[in-house]
Design an enzyme around this catalytic site. Structure first.
Site, PDB file in Angstrom:
ATOM      1  CG  HIS A  84      -5.165   5.316  -1.510  1.00  0.00           C
ATOM      2  ND1 HIS A  84      -4.438   6.378  -0.743  1.00  0.00           N
ATOM      3  CD2 HIS A  84      -6.374   5.558  -2.184  1.00  0.00           C
ATOM      4  CE1 HIS A  84      -5.518   6.921  -0.897  1.00  0.00           C
ATOM      5  NE2 HIS A  84      -6.215   7.086  -1.784  1.00  0.00           N
ATOM      6  CG  ASP A 220      -1.274   6.718   0.146  1.00  0.00           C
ATOM      7  OD1 ASP A 220      -0.935   6.302  -1.133  1.00  0.00           O
ATOM      8  OD2 ASP A 220      -2.290   6.714   0.843  1.00  0.00           O
ATOM      9  CB  SER A 654      -7.223  10.478  -2.111  1.00  0.00           C
ATOM     10  OG  SER A 654      -7.241   9.565  -0.629  1.00  0.00           O
TER      11      SER A 654
HETATM   12  N1  ARG Z   1      -8.796   5.144   3.719  1.00  0.00           N
HETATM   13  C1  ARG Z   1      -8.972   5.929   2.157  1.00  0.00           C
HETATM   14  C2  ARG Z   1      -8.980   5.851   1.403  1.00  0.00           C
HETATM   15  O1  ARG Z   1     -11.006   6.417   1.615  1.00  0.00           O
HETATM   16  C3  ARG Z   1      -7.073   5.200   1.602  1.00  0.00           C
HETATM   17  C4  ARG Z   1      -7.299   3.846   1.714  1.00  0.00           C
HETATM   18  C5  ARG Z   1      -6.292   3.360   0.641  1.00  0.00           C
HETATM   19  N2  ARG Z   1      -5.389   2.322   1.787  1.00  0.00           N
HETATM   20  C6  ARG Z   1      -5.434   1.280   1.679  1.00  0.00           C
HETATM   21  N3  ARG Z   1      -4.367   0.788   3.070  1.00  0.00           N
HETATM   22  N4  ARG Z   1      -6.410   0.232   2.016  1.00  0.00           N
HETATM   23  O2  ARG Z   1      -8.890   5.785   0.340  1.00  0.00           O
HETATM   24  N1  ASP Z   2      -8.794   7.933   0.993  1.00  0.00           N
HETATM   25  C1  ASP Z   2      -9.503   9.146   0.760  1.00  0.00           C
HETATM   26  C2  ASP Z   2      -9.477   8.498  -0.610  1.00  0.00           C
HETATM   27  O1  ASP Z   2      -9.186   8.145  -1.402  1.00  0.00           O
HETATM   28  C3  ASP Z   2     -10.506  10.235   1.344  1.00  0.00           C
HETATM   29  C4  ASP Z   2     -11.153  10.394   2.367  1.00  0.00           C
HETATM   30  O2  ASP Z   2     -12.156  10.023   2.890  1.00  0.00           O
HETATM   31  O3  ASP Z   2     -10.578  11.403   3.240  1.00  0.00           O
HETATM   32  O4  ASP Z   2      -9.995   9.831  -1.673  1.00  0.00           O
END
Ligand code: ARG
Ligand code: ASP
Length: 719
Positions: A84, A220, A654
């Protein structure tokens, strides 16, 4: 008595452990944590992690693309980060013929690695405490605006002096809400190329459905490489550039990790707010978040309904759904977490202790009324914060309005505007039109418009209502009638109509454009915001920042006085940090227990060819059925996919390396469990867990699934 003593010891070790997992530490100051880290199981020294004189792990961690973390895993500058995090570059290189998002991409030679213009990897070279220089001439009594002026002048001076003697990028950042300042020297790599990515049904497996959720089965990761000039300099892309030879790269462990094992995460957390007063936490968790969650929930329901009906719409709204859904889910978790944890009450109890402490000494005059002042300012802030939330979550989520706004410049053209400028505007407008209609589905937008305007009208008090809302109420039978007319009359619903209008555009037509009902609606709400909300909100905001600086200083003094053994860490601010904790599951609620790892079996259980997020390719199924995992299998024989641990992470972490007791790579951090997303405000080690993809799954995909064995061959593998 014995029993009492025992429970006292248990209590003590519990509270010690409470502290152990919390904190994002400045690597330069890690000596203070070394003993604890080693007691928790670490086999290396903090000098191995961060050294000024010798090569150390810090030489293998970068800020990737300005918003994520990446780590170097070979002598030839090979870089791992999340799928991502690489997503927009994967998309950038994808075409209909080469759809890397869907099919994945593997460069089978250096020549096939793809340049990514604009992508950077930033590596910290060194950092230095410059607080004394930045705060020179400032005392506790300096008025705030005077202070701000002195500080910004000092920063400019210190920075310029440093820049005169280095080629590195120099940044000076406030820590502890402006009570400390550090200067950081960075090397900015500008030639970073895309090397590999799994298909989305691996790299994004579970999609938005599983986002923020444990158990998780997402592979990921994506792979890049840093290139430099033949002389080793960080330069822009050139054909002559060569793979970067780092001072350090992470060895990769195939041993896996057990429950209770020590881990640490090294990366770039973006923003946390762990030192707020109760009133601020309460406002965020119980006023602002619920509004955003409710509004986004309504929009997502509309998206879902249409996305389920039509596969084309599902793709069109996938990315919009992802970005609205990410915040929606997170904030829900924050509020639930804070309330279950009685977070506001706990903050309140601290605020009271703090004020009582302030009354005990004449030196603490600045803190006496701080908490009650916060209460007043936040009360004043609340309607402004709500106004901003309503504006951005309702009106600005009506796509036709924000699209119309792209034509604002053109609508202000006069007969004196040079033709060259007009031509540029027309070209930009055409491009915006193409982009917009590719992913636009009008029935969704109409429904969103009705729902969001209804909410906007119902929930904003007289002082915070753009005229548009009153007009709708007065002149139309209902919101539907207004929306119907809006979409019938605006020119922005017809792609062909817009192109035709643009082809025939003359300065005399600008007025007509300015009268378009969608553009007028957009300008009405934005003008209201600029005239009545923005300035006041930003004034209050800087007042709060000044108070928070004093409160932070007060909390540091409080703990130094009351709990001298407590170590304090600065809130995240997009600088390099180390956090550590142990691997283990958790219990999110009564009767539910989460194990600490997931396996490929779970992917097969979730598999569903009809649900986009859960498609599994034949290739992966075949490897699974033959149990063809090679050396990447766990000793239990299964293929481990993801695991959780008690590391204090946030957005920006991330892609961060998660390392074992020997400093070997165990996986890539990519998310948190949503029960614990409150960790940005309050950290509760019993539910705040970070989620990582197991490095063995990453290598299995690279090697066994994709056959890009050349990449594994350049890594240092510890079996
Ligand atoms: N929750 C994670 C973050 O805040 C991953 C987001 C990307 N993944 C997704 N399925 N949208 O960045
Ligand atoms: N998913 C988050 C990021 O893209 C990581 C988190 O918020 O724990 O940095």
């Amino acid at each position: 008595m014995k029993k009492l003593l025992l429970s006292f010891i248990v209590l003590m070790s519990f509270s010690l452990q409470l502290r152990a997992d919390e904190g994002m530490w400045i690597p330069m100051l890690l000596q203070n944590n070394e003993q604890e880290m080693q007691e928790m199981g670490m086999n290396i020294t903090v000098e191995d992690i961060y050294s000024i004189n010798n090569s150390s792990m810090k030489d293998a961690v970068v800020l990737f693309g300005g918003g994520c973390t990446g780590e170097i895993v070979s002598e030839q500058g090979l870089l791992l980060t999340n799928h991502h995090c690489g997503y927009s570059w994967i998309q950038y290189h994808s075409t209909v013929e080469h759809d890397y998002l869907t099919d994945g991409f593997w460069a089978m030679s250096f020549e096939e690695e793809l340049p990514c213009p604009g992508l950077t990897a930033v590596m910290l070279k060194s950092m230095k405490d410059v607080t004394n220089f930045v705060l020179e001439g400032v005392t506790k009594d300096t008025p705030n605006d005077e202070r701000a002026r002195i500080v910004s002048e000092n920063i400019k001076k210190v920075k310029e002096e440093a820049e005169a003697t280095t080629n590195y990028q120099v940044v000076i950042k406030p820590f502890y809400h402006g009570n400390k300042y550090y200067m950081i020297y960075n090397e900015v790599f500008k030639d970073v190329r895309m090397v590999g990515t799994p298909p989305s049904n691996i790299g994004k497996f579970g999609g938005d459905t599983d986002n923020w959720v444990w158990p998780r089965h997402t592979g990921d990761f994506s792979i890049f490489r840093i290139y430099v000039s033949p002389e080793g300099e960080a330069v822009e892309y050139s054909e002559d550039n060569v793979p970067y030879k780092p001072n350090y790269h992470f060895p990769i462990s195939l041993k896996g990790a057990e429950k209770g094992d020590f881990t640490f995460v090294f990366g770039y957390p973006a923003r946390t707010n762990e030192y707020l007063p109760a009133v601020a936490v309460d406002q965020e968790a119980n006023v602002i978040n619920p509004v955003s969650v409710d509004l986004r929930g309504k929009i997502l329901d509309i998206y879902n309904k249409h996305q389920e009906k039509d596969p084309k719409v599902r793709i069109q709204y996938a990315s919009k759904h992802a970005s609205l859904g990410n915040g929606w889910k997170k904030w829900m978790g924050v509020t639930e977490g804070i309330n279950n944890f009685k977070g506001v009450q706990k903050k309140k109890a601290f605020d009271e202790k703090f004020t009582a402490w302030a009354y005990k000494s004449r030196q603490r005059g600045a803190y006496l009324t701080l908490i009650s002042d916060f209460e007043k300012v936040y009360a004043e802030y609340e309607p402004y914060r709500l106004a901003i939330t309503y504006l951005s979550e309702t009106a600005l989520n009506i796509e036709i309005l924000t699209f119309a706004a792209e034509f604002n410049k053109l609508s202000q053209v006069t007969k004196d505007t040079p033709q060259e400028e007009i031509d540029e505007m027309i070209a930009a407008a055409k491009e915006a039109t193409k982009v917009f209609f590719k992913d636009y589905y009008q029935p969704i937008d109409e429904e969103v418009a009705v729902a969001m305007l209804t909410e906007y009208i119902a929930n904003q008090p007289a002082d915070f209502r753009p005229e548009l809302l009153n007009t709708i109420e007065k002149k139309y039978d209902n919101v539907e009638a207004y929306v119907e007319e809006l979409f019938a009359k605006t020119m922005f619903t017809s792609e062909e109509g817009i192109y035709q209008f643009l082809d025939e555009f003359k300065a005399s037509k600008a007025k007509k454009l300015a009268k378009d009902p969608a553009l007028m609606a957009y300008n009405n709400v934005m003008d209201f915001y600029l005239a009545n909300v923005r300035e006041k909100a930003s004034d209050i905001n800087s007042q709060i920042a000044d108070m928070q600086r004093v409160f932070m200083r007060g909390q540091m003094e409080y703990y130094a006085d009351q709990e001298p053994e407590k170590r304090m860490y600065p809130d995240a601010n997009f600088t390099l940090r180390v956090t550590y904790g142990k691997i283990g599951g958790f219990s999110p609620r009564d009767a539910v227990n989460y194990k600490h790892f997931t396996t490929l079996d779970g992917i097969m259980q979730k598999e569903n060819p009809d649900i986009y997020d859960y498609v599994v390719t034949d290739r992966l199924r075949e490897l699974y059925e033959n149990k063809d995992y090679g050396r990447y299998a766990d000793k239990d024989g299964s293929m481990h996919v993801a695991f959780i641990a008690g590391n204090h992470t946030t957005g920006g972490n991330s892609g961060s390396p998660i390392l074992n007791a020997d400093g070997h790579l165990l996986g890539l951090n990519f998310d948190r469990t949503w029960e614990g997303t409150m960790s940005d405000l309050i950290y509760d080690p019993s539910i705040c867990k970070n989620i990582s993809v197991d490095i063995r799954y990453v290598l299995f995909i690279i090697d066994k699934y994709a056959g890009a064995t050349r990449l594994v061959d350049e890594m240092t593998i510890v079996e």
